[in-house]
Design an enzyme around this catalytic site. Structure first.
Site, PDB file in Angstrom:
ATOM      1  N   SER A 329       0.796  -1.231   0.000  1.00 16.18           N
ATOM      2  CA  SER A 329       0.000   0.000   0.000  1.00 16.18           C
ATOM      3  C   SER A 329       0.825   1.276   0.000  1.00 16.18           C
ATOM      4  O   SER A 329       0.265   2.365  -0.150  1.00 16.18           O
ATOM      5  CB  SER A 329      -0.901   0.015   1.238  1.00 16.18           C
ATOM      6  OG  SER A 329      -1.649  -1.172   1.288  1.00 16.18           O
ATOM      7  N   ASP A 353     -17.698   0.802  -1.270  1.00 15.69           N
ATOM      8  CA  ASP A 353     -16.802  -0.315  -0.943  1.00 15.69           C
ATOM      9  C   ASP A 353     -17.521  -1.343  -0.106  1.00 15.69           C
ATOM     10  O   ASP A 353     -17.727  -1.155   1.089  1.00 15.69           O
ATOM     11  CB  ASP A 353     -15.578   0.223  -0.157  1.00 15.69           C
ATOM     12  CG  ASP A 353     -14.701  -0.905   0.365  1.00 15.69           C
ATOM     13  OD1 ASP A 353     -14.731  -2.029  -0.212  1.00 15.69           O
ATOM     14  OD2 ASP A 353     -13.976  -0.668   1.347  1.00 15.69           O
ATOM     15  N   ASP A 368     -10.739  -6.535  -0.131  1.00 17.36           N
ATOM     16  CA  ASP A 368     -10.055  -5.470   0.594  1.00 17.36           C
ATOM     17  C   ASP A 368      -9.376  -6.129   1.794  1.00 17.36           C
ATOM     18  O   ASP A 368      -9.781  -7.211   2.222  1.00 17.36           O
ATOM     19  CB  ASP A 368     -11.085  -4.439   1.079  1.00 17.36           C
ATOM     20  CG  ASP A 368     -10.417  -3.207   1.645  1.00 17.36           C
ATOM     21  OD1 ASP A 368     -10.190  -2.261   0.870  1.00 17.36           O
ATOM     22  OD2 ASP A 368     -10.103  -3.198   2.869  1.00 17.36           O
TER      23      ASP A 368
END
Lengths: 623, 382
Positions: A329, A353, A368
């Site tokens: 990330s 999301d 995720d």
């Protein structure tokens, strides 16, 4: 005289006179031959023999230059020259080598391994050059040798300056080390300039700046007797000592970084690179575990070397430059910037999301990171700011898909990803920022959209070195000015000009602010992934955590940290810079197989920030 | 000559002028020869000091030898030649016996036995004594025959010469053998040996060169001769000496590098610098000038020696004096020739300059005989 013999005395003396006359003529002519011979040698051929006699007695000896010293930015010595006494043997003058060696073995402790090394060194030596047998003789050993000198012709104790690294492990990968010139190097170097030198830089700065540090050899014409003993110096050209160099590195910060990275157990593997965004100067650069470079200076023992080489922790491997890790990330801020700059997104655009992402017409769900913890993802309206702060994977899957591989590759390259940084150190790896072209060349297959999604969260094919992460973070900190990273600050006190590698101009300068705000809140907001390091800080920071998968997780499989073997666990990453308003230091930290970036990597960065910034802030306040 | 005629020519009151022998004559010293020898001795000691690496001890030793040698010379100068002539055959016999004894009782170094130790006497080299005894023995043999000698006498003289010379050559000591053979041959030549024999001998010598080379010379002797032809062939072995001595001589130039300043000799590049190769030290430090001065002194000594020979009244004295002088020249020529690379390296010292007591004593004994002869001639003239 018997009377019976009648002697003709007159005839006899006449003959005698004649013979003497003849003898005189012969004597004179033979003396003439001698005079001719000596005149020929001493007058006609005088020049030839004069040269010959000078060649007999006058020999040129090289005087090796003193190697330049290496200082940190505050003048602390990182590499110095220490006097050391070495036992050498000149083969031409040793009468019986095996006997001398066994005598030496009886006098001092000389191991068989040392004798083996000695025999090896014999091969690459020059005639009449002493070959070292033992290094670092003690006072007592020198005295013993002096007493037994008469039994040991050709054995000499030489004082030489030997490189020493007072910080040991701390700078092993960066400063590197020198070692004895080997046969391969012997062919490469200038035989004149290295005539008296025995050491050469093997890795790191010692190798990179070898010529600079080495200096220029000097010469002495010496008079020697028939046994080769030097009687006096006739003429001398002084050597030019090697240049002293100063680094940007702050050894205090380096020390803090090193111990923080090693962790409480002292066994953590990882890397930390801290650079000054304004100059590109490297403040600290650490790779753990490390090794003691002093072992290499006069030849490391086989046992020690195989221990280093065979260790699973790879202490000889310079993770900062050669270690290629998925960035995870930590690349999200750059891709966010790319989205803003290409107009794919605006700071206001939001996504939904659910905790996963799915490509159109594809069953496969891209989870995720929250999926392993809780269902429901980051919420119904996630914007760029929140996506950075909470590190929302779903947002970046979507963004990456919309940007496309070509734009990602183009934009990422501007930050130095997938490219050599041209730092002034040796053996740097390129990392990998994939592209369609690259995929075709290496896999002979087209680029698949799913691969773009992995790329969006810094996984898949993408690989970066810690140095590249630090550079890209520094580029964000300086809002688009990417400096070429450098370790060398000045040569003999002369400051080196910083080099700008690239200036990134965005359509909207405001995009920098949006991204940096997001990175600030990673640390300074309740939901930030690195919020715990913001506590008690006297300055504001910006950063981004990362947790990079080492092994792929299959569809539908649950990731369980406990179950995964230690070496397959995720790498913990963190990038960041501080202070927020006036960035002075940008950092990239990777701790191998440590798990979460926020909990394992970020605290290390905080310690280094403190170590570097607190003294400076205190100084600024005084002013 | 009638003595009255003689007296008539003398002025009155001239008695004091012809009065008895001078002091030097009374102690049997030939003043010119003595002065020349002293000059040579001094010059030699100066060079030796440098050649020995400036060691006073070497100088003292050599000085002591010279003292002994000069004393010996004076003693021999007192001996009547008649006596020497009577001893000559016996000395010769004793000498040959000792030479024969050497292979059984002798001592030596480097594979060459040259020394003989007899209880009660200091260790000595019989071959050294033979340097004087051989010419005396040949002179003794020829002096009471009609000269020029007939073939039979020549043959016997040759035996007298080559028996000891051969014995010495197999020790092996080629240098001394050559010196002894030449001293004997000089006697023969001076006695008026017919040139036909000389020619025949030379032819024989040429013919025997090959068998001598193959069967008689030791390897190191062959090596020395080969080295002479091509010194470069063996730079580190036997060629080394010659290369270094030529370098020393050549680098000296006209004026030399100065006393104690010769790099070849002072830095030990020159081997045997204080013995056989000492001329190289002299040539290096004193240059061609120094060499010419030395040659001049030698030439004067030789001239004086020949003069003494010419003035001698009797065949034995004549032959011995001539032979001693000519042999002295052989020393000089062979030594200076070999060091400068003209001749092969044979162990011949530079007379009265090289270090070494035995050769000095023998040489000075020879000069003692010369002085005895000179004294005798003067007495007879008077």
């Amino acid at each position: 005289m018997p009377a019976s013999i009648l002697k003709d005395t007159f005839l006899e003396s006449r003959i005698y006179f004649g013979r003497l006359l003849l003898a005189s003529v012969i004597i004179l002519s033979l003396l003439g031959v001698l005079v001719g011979r000596y005149s020929y040698l001493q007058i006609t051929q005088h020049d030839i023999y004069k040269t010959q006699s000078d060649r007999n007695r006058v020999h040129v000896q090289s005087v090796p230059p003193t190697r330049g010293l290496i200082y940190d930015r505050y003048g602390k010595l990182l590499a110095e020259n220490q006097p050391s006494y070495t036992l050498t043997l000149v083969k031409e003058r040793v009468k019986d080598l095996p006997q001398s060696l066994s005598l030496l073995q009886a006098l001092l402790t000389v191991s068989d391994a040392e004798i083996e090394k000695f025999n090896k060194r014999q091969r690459s030596r020059r005639p009449f050059e002493g070959v070292p047998l033992r290094f670092r003789l003690s006072e007592e050993e020198i005295a013993l040798l002096a007493v037994n000198r008469y039994r040991l012709p050709g054995v000499e104790v030489k004082a030489e300056l030997v490189r020493n690294y007072p910080y040991g492990e701390l700078f092993a990968h960066t400063v590197g080390y020198v070692g004895r010139i080997n046969e391969r190097e012997q062919k490469r170097i200038d035989p004149v300039n290295y005539a008296g030198s025995h050491h050469i830089g093997k890795i790191g700065l010692e190798k990179k700046y070898q010529e600079l540090l080495h200096g220029q050899v000097g010469f002495e014409n010496v008079e020697t007797d028939a046994r080769g003993r030097v009687l006096r110096v006739l003429e001398r050209t002084d050597p030019v000592p090697g240049a002293d160099i100063q680094l940007f590195i702050d050894s205090k910060v380096q020390e803090v970084a090193y111990s923080a990275l090693l962790g409480a157990d002292g066994h953590s593997r990882g890397s930390l690179v801290a650079i000054d965004p304004k100059t590109g100067g490297v403040i600290a650069i650490v790779s753990t575990p490390s090794f003691n470079p002093n072992y290499f200076v006069n030849g490391i023992s086989n046992k020690n070397y195989s221990a280093l080489r065979d260790s699973l922790d790879l202490p000889l491997f310079n993770r900062s430059l050669q270690g290629q890790y998925p960035p995870g990330s930590t690349v999200k801020p750059i891709f966010g910037l790319a989205g803003l700059d290409y107009g794919t997104i605006t700071p206001q655009s939001v996504i939904y999301d659910p905790g996963w992402y799915r490509l159109p017409n594809d069953e496969r769900r891209y989870r995720d990171w929250t999926w392993a913890v809780r269902r429901g993802g980051h919420g119904k309206k996630v914007d760029l700011h929140q996506a950075i702060v909470e590190s929302c994977d779903t947002y970046f899957y979507d963004l990456a898909y919309k940007l496309g591989i070509d734009n990602i590759h183009e934009f990422g390259s501007k930050f130095g990803l997938g490219k050599l940084s041209h730092i002034d150190l040796t053996s740097e790896s390129k990392g990998l920022l994939p592209s369609r072209q690259w995929k075709r060349d290496n896999y002979r297959s087209p680029w698949f959209p799913g691969e773009t999604l992995s790329l969006g969260i810094g996984q898949g094919y993408m690989l970066t070195t810690p140095l590249q992460l630090a550079i890209s973070t520094a580029t964000i900190a300086s809002r688009g000015i990417r400096m070429q990273p450098r370790v060398l600050k000045s040569i003999n006190g002369e400051e080196q000009e910083p080099v700008v590698a690239e200036v990134i101009e965005l359509q909207d300068e405001q995009s920098w602010q949006v991204t940096i705000d997001g990175m600030r809140d990673v640390i300074h907001s309740i939901k930030g992934t690195a919020r715990r390091i913001g506590k008690g800080a006297q300055y504001k920071m910006a950063g981004k955590t990362g947790t990079a998968q080492v092994v792929g997780i299959k569809q539908g499989e649950k990731y369980d940290e406990e179950m995964v073997a230690i070496r397959n666990r995720d790498h913990a990453l963190f990038v960041g810079f501080a202070p927020l308003e006036n960035p002075q230091i940008a950092i990239a930290v990777i701790v191998e197989n440590a798990g979460h970036g926020g909990s394992k990597a970020a605290p290390i960065a905080r310690k280094v920030f403190d170590a570097y910034l607190l003294p400076r802030l205190a100084k600024d306040e005084k002013k | 000559m009638d003595s009255k005629d003689f007296i008539r020519q003398m002025p009155l009151h001239a008695g004091s002028l012809v009065a008895g022998p001078t002091f030097w004559q009374r102690i049997h010293i030939d003043v010119p020869l003595m002065l020349l020898l002293l000059m040579l001795t001094a010059y030699g000691l100066i060079v030796l000091f440098s050649a020995s690496g400036q060691q006073w001890s070497t100088l003292y030793r050599q000085g002591t030898f010279f003292a002994i040698a000069y004393a010996g010379m004076l003693i021999i100068a007192q001996i009547k030649m008649q006596m020497l002539r009577r001893w000559a055959p016996w000395l010769f016999l004793i000498g040959v016996c000792m030479l024969i004894a050497i292979p059984f009782f002798g001592t030596g170094a480097k594979g060459a036995k040259r020394w003989l130790s007899i209880a009660g006497l200091p260790r000595f080299q019989p071959s050294e004594i033979m340097k004087l005894v051989v010419p005396m023995a040949v002179a003794w043999y020829l002096a009471h025959r009609t000269l020029p000698p007939r073939f039979k006498y020549v043959c016997i003289a040759m035996i007298l010469i080559f028996l000891p010379a051969g014995l010495i050559a197999i020790q092996p000591d080629l240098g001394t053998a050559i010196l002894i053979a030449s001293s004997g041959l000089f006697v023969l030549l001076l006695a008026g040996l017919s040139w036909r024999y000389v020619l025949a001998a030379l032819t024989l010598l040429g013919a025997s060169a090959y068998p001598v080379w193959v069967y008689m010379l030791h390897d190191y002797q062959k090596g020395r001769i080969l080295t002479l032809i091509n010194p470069e062939s063996d730079k580190l072995g036997s060629g080394w000496n010659i290369m270094q001595s030529k370098t020393a001589i050549g680098s000296g130039g006209l004026e030399g590098k100065g006393w104690l300043e010769g790099t070849q000799s002072q830095l030990n590049f020159l081997p045997e610098s204080h013995t056989d190769f000492i001329i190289a030290v002299l040539a290096e430090e004193f240059g061609l000038v120094g060499v010419l001065i030395l040659l001049a002194i030698y030439l004067c000594i030789i001239a004086r020696g020949l003069m003494i020979g010419l003035q001698a009244q009797d065949s034995f004295n004549r032959l011995v004096a001539g032979s001693i002088t000519l042999t002295f020249f052989v020393y000089v020529f062979v030594n200076m020739g070999m060091v400068s690379g003209l001749l092969p390296v044979v162990g011949v010292p530079l007379p009265l300059v090289s270090q070494g007591g035995t050769s000095i004593v023998t040489l000075m004994a020879g000069f003692g005989i010369l002085m005895a002869i000179s004294t005798e001639s003067k007495r007879i003239t008077r």
